[in-house]
Design a protein around this motif. Structure first.
Motif, PDB file in Angstrom:
ATOM      1  N   LEU A  47       0.826  -1.208   0.000  1.00  0.00           N
ATOM      2  CA  LEU A  47       0.000   0.000   0.000  1.00  0.00           C
ATOM      3  C   LEU A  47       0.864   1.264   0.000  1.00  0.00           C
ATOM      4  O   LEU A  47       0.583   2.223  -0.720  1.00  0.00           O
ATOM      5  CB  LEU A  47      -0.927  -0.026   1.226  1.00  0.00           C
ATOM      6  N   ASP A  48       1.925   1.251   0.795  1.00  0.00           N
ATOM      7  CA  ASP A  48       2.847   2.400   0.807  1.00  0.00           C
ATOM      8  C   ASP A  48       3.427   2.616  -0.591  1.00  0.00           C
ATOM      9  O   ASP A  48       3.497   3.749  -1.084  1.00  0.00           O
ATOM     10  CB  ASP A  48       4.022   2.154   1.775  1.00  0.00           C
ATOM     11  N   GLY A  51       0.916   4.042  -2.963  1.00  0.00           N
ATOM     12  CA  GLY A  51       0.728   5.478  -2.715  1.00  0.00           C
ATOM     13  C   GLY A  51       1.845   6.292  -3.347  1.00  0.00           C
ATOM     14  O   GLY A  51       1.609   7.331  -3.978  1.00  0.00           O
ATOM     15  N   LYS A 130       8.446  12.490   1.966  1.00  0.00           N
ATOM     16  CA  LYS A 130       7.337  11.835   2.654  1.00  0.00           C
ATOM     17  C   LYS A 130       7.510  10.307   2.635  1.00  0.00           C
ATOM     18  O   LYS A 130       7.318   9.641   3.650  1.00  0.00           O
ATOM     19  CB  LYS A 130       6.027  12.223   1.973  1.00  0.00           C
ATOM     20  N   LYS A 133       9.859   8.310   5.216  1.00  0.00           N
ATOM     21  CA  LYS A 133       9.364   7.930   6.547  1.00  0.00           C
ATOM     22  C   LYS A 133       8.816   6.513   6.523  1.00  0.00           C
ATOM     23  O   LYS A 133       8.861   5.805   7.514  1.00  0.00           O
ATOM     24  CB  LYS A 133       8.257   8.885   6.962  1.00  0.00           C
ATOM     25  N   GLU A 134       8.235   6.136   5.379  1.00  0.00           N
ATOM     26  CA  GLU A 134       7.665   4.792   5.257  1.00  0.00           C
ATOM     27  C   GLU A 134       8.760   3.763   4.944  1.00  0.00           C
ATOM     28  O   GLU A 134       8.744   2.656   5.480  1.00  0.00           O
ATOM     29  CB  GLU A 134       6.619   4.788   4.138  1.00  0.00           C
TER      30      GLU A 134
ATOM     31  N   PRO B  47      -1.777  14.734   3.328  1.00  0.00           N
ATOM     32  CA  PRO B  47      -2.061  13.327   3.617  1.00  0.00           C
ATOM     33  C   PRO B  47      -1.207  12.814   4.771  1.00  0.00           C
ATOM     34  O   PRO B  47      -0.082  13.280   4.987  1.00  0.00           O
ATOM     35  CB  PRO B  47      -1.708  12.607   2.320  1.00  0.00           C
ATOM     36  N   THR B  48      -1.755  11.856   5.506  1.00  0.00           N
ATOM     37  CA  THR B  48      -0.996  11.264   6.610  1.00  0.00           C
ATOM     38  C   THR B  48       0.054  10.324   6.024  1.00  0.00           C
ATOM     39  O   THR B  48       1.216  10.669   5.933  1.00  0.00           O
ATOM     40  CB  THR B  48      -1.935  10.489   7.544  1.00  0.00           C
ATOM     41  N   TYR B  49      -0.403   9.151   5.571  1.00  0.00           N
ATOM     42  CA  TYR B  49       0.496   8.187   4.938  1.00  0.00           C
ATOM     43  C   TYR B  49       0.267   8.254   3.435  1.00  0.00           C
ATOM     44  O   TYR B  49      -0.866   8.455   2.993  1.00  0.00           O
ATOM     45  CB  TYR B  49       0.235   6.780   5.467  1.00  0.00           C
ATOM     46  N   THR B  50       1.330   8.065   2.662  1.00  0.00           N
ATOM     47  CA  THR B  50       1.257   8.223   1.215  1.00  0.00           C
ATOM     48  C   THR B  50       0.119   7.411   0.614  1.00  0.00           C
ATOM     49  O   THR B  50      -0.626   7.890  -0.225  1.00  0.00           O
ATOM     50  CB  THR B  50       2.592   7.788   0.567  1.00  0.00           C
ATOM     51  N   GLY B  51      -0.026   6.164   1.064  1.00  0.00           N
ATOM     52  CA  GLY B  51      -1.025   5.309   0.438  1.00  0.00           C
ATOM     53  C   GLY B  51      -2.324   5.200   1.228  1.00  0.00           C
ATOM     54  O   GLY B  51      -3.117   4.310   0.963  1.00  0.00           O
ATOM     55  N   ALA B  83       6.084  17.322   4.935  1.00  0.00           N
ATOM     56  CA  ALA B  83       5.434  16.036   5.148  1.00  0.00           C
ATOM     57  C   ALA B  83       4.795  15.965   6.535  1.00  0.00           C
ATOM     58  O   ALA B  83       5.389  16.402   7.522  1.00  0.00           O
ATOM     59  CB  ALA B  83       6.440  14.906   4.976  1.00  0.00           C
ATOM     60  N   TRP B  84       3.593  15.418   6.565  1.00  0.00           N
ATOM     61  CA  TRP B  84       2.860  15.260   7.817  1.00  0.00           C
ATOM     62  C   TRP B  84       3.684  14.465   8.825  1.00  0.00           C
ATOM     63  O   TRP B  84       4.404  13.538   8.470  1.00  0.00           O
ATOM     64  CB  TRP B  84       1.536  14.534   7.539  1.00  0.00           C
ATOM     65  N   THR B  85       3.576  14.872  10.064  1.00  0.00           N
ATOM     66  CA  THR B  85       4.243  14.126  11.133  1.00  0.00           C
ATOM     67  C   THR B  85       3.268  13.964  12.296  1.00  0.00           C
ATOM     68  O   THR B  85       2.388  14.821  12.503  1.00  0.00           O
ATOM     69  CB  THR B  85       5.530  14.849  11.614  1.00  0.00           C
ATOM     70  N   HIS B 157       5.681   9.166  12.886  1.00  0.00           N
ATOM     71  CA  HIS B 157       5.871   9.361  11.462  1.00  0.00           C
ATOM     72  C   HIS B 157       6.470  10.727  11.210  1.00  0.00           C
ATOM     73  O   HIS B 157       6.125  11.659  11.866  1.00  0.00           O
ATOM     74  CB  HIS B 157       4.505   9.236  10.781  1.00  0.00           C
TER      75      HIS B 157
END
Lengths: 253, 157
Positions: A47-48, A51, A130, A133-134, B47-51, B83-85, B157
């Protein structure tokens, strides 16, 4: 009509395709993981990556200007138009092969995006900052599994070694820039991936040593993915990925 | 104008996160700015997380909430940078998470080591990570070694 910045479009497609195809591969595990927690982990990573690929496709659609959307780019191109790394299209194999593919890629992606977050292109900088971080979690999760399997049972070690032999020839391509990548790197938008080879090898070696695995030496490296020449796996992936849009054009969820 | 923005902010506080309904979009820290231009309202979100698949729904829910209160011209703009944290999550948001049974993210952000996350049920920090990936992109799965309760931890995050 304005001339689209073709090098930038190709570069964005390379980044988008790579993350899309690995996401697609990982999602094949959905419902088939060895235990529920790891099934969920792998699909979370999928999913990451999805995105990230959406962000790159959306941006590529804007830059290319050709009435493209993220969907037409993901679903309506042919095999030779895809620019993903060959590593990402390799079959899932067993758990060891899936884990190793993820680790080898995530370790590269982390180092690469660390550089891209300073891109002169603010959108690429934003997407990669962004994503980092993932990716940090992906590296940690996959490297822990490489160690667990390599330094695990006799069977898991055999499987890990087999995965290394299968996948290693696809790692060289990560550090060989395509011509559009060189142009983009020269403009300060991309980064020369060949610069990352040594540090990547060092990082992998550290994890392999802990996993009591050996880094192969002098292996013939396969190339072509970045320019659209793929392994025979690619057609099958696209058949599944694109089936609905090809069978029912413009259908919406 | 300032009153109008205050009014809109109050409306946004009623829009909840579809995955974690105890949190509002303001608690989550995803509202970056509210702008007025004549009779049009622009809400800038990140957005929080990209996906995260909840983002499209969040954007729609914001739009619906504002339209319901009489704002006709609503623009939702999504920005990626900065980027959101989880550091942007409000203190009250973190308390709400905990009461809901989800351990709130630690500050400053980073990957925590075992024995540092407090169990939202019995508050013991004798806990362990079962999986760094949980039921949604933003959560990890933990278990308390004392009360044995498994729980979600909202990842930093």
């Amino acid at each position: 009509m304005m001339n689209a910045d073709n090098n930038l479009v190709n570069y964005l497609l390379h980044l988008a395709d790579t993350t899309l195809i690995l996401s697609q591969r990982n999602s094949e595990w959905c419902g088939h993981g060895p235990v529920l927690e790891q099934d969920i982990a792998l699909t979370n990573i999928a999913l990451d990556l999805l995105g990230q690929s959406r962000n790159f496709y959306q941006y590529a659609a804007i830059v290319s200007g050709n009435n493209h959307t993220e969907d037409t780019l993901a679903y309506l191109r042919t095999e030779r138009e895809y620019k993903n790394l060959l590593l990402t299209e390799q079959p899932n194999g067993d758990w060891a092969q899936t884990i190793l593919r993820q680790y080898l890629f995530s370790q590269f992606q982390y180092l690469y995006f660390e550089q891209l977050q300073y891109s002169a292109d603010t959108q690429i900088a934003a997407i990669t900052a962004k994503a980092l971080k993932e990716i940090k979690y992906h590296v940690r999760w996959s490297s822990e599994w490489v160690i667990r399997l390599g330094d695990g049972t006799e069977e898991s070690k055999v499987r890990m070694n087999a995965a290394i032999i299968t996948l290693w020839p696809y790692t060289g391509e990560m550090f060989m820039p395509a011509s559009y990548e060189q142009t983009i790197a020269f403009r300060g938008i991309g980064y020369d991936c060949s610069e990352l080879k040594e540090i990547w090898q060092q990082k992998v070696k550290t994890i392999f040593e802990e996993a009591t695995l050996i880094v192969p030496e002098k292996v013939f490296m396969q190339t072509g993915g970045k320019n659209g020449t793929h392994t025979e796996n690619m057609g099958y992936i696209l058949t599944e990925l694109q089936y609905v849009q090809r069978a029912y054009p413009n259908c919406e969820w | 104008m300032q009153d109008e923005i205050k009014n809109i902010t109050a409306i946004l506080e009623t829009v909840s996160d579809p995955e974690i309904p105890v949190l509002s979009v303001t608690d989550m820290g995803i509202i970056r700015e509210v702008k007025m231009n004549g009779d049009s309202v622009e809400v800038i979100i990140t957005p929080t997380y990209t996906g995260c698949p909840a983002m499209d729904m969040i954007a729609m829910n914001i739009r619906l909430a504002l339209i319901e209160k009489g704002y006709r011209n609503v623009i939702i703009t999504s920005v990626l940078s900065p980027a959101w944290t989880t550091d942007w999550m409000t203190e009250s948001g973190k308390q709400k998470l905990k009461a809901y049974g989800i351990a709130p993210p630690q500050t400053p952000s980073g990957i925590p080591s075992d024995g540092t996350i407090a169990c939202p049920q019995c508050h013991s920090t004798n806990t362990r990570c079962i999986s760094e990936f949980g039921s949604t992109a933003c959560k990890a799965l933990y278990q308390c070694n004392d009360c044995k309760e498994p729980f979600d931890y909202f990842k930093c995050h």
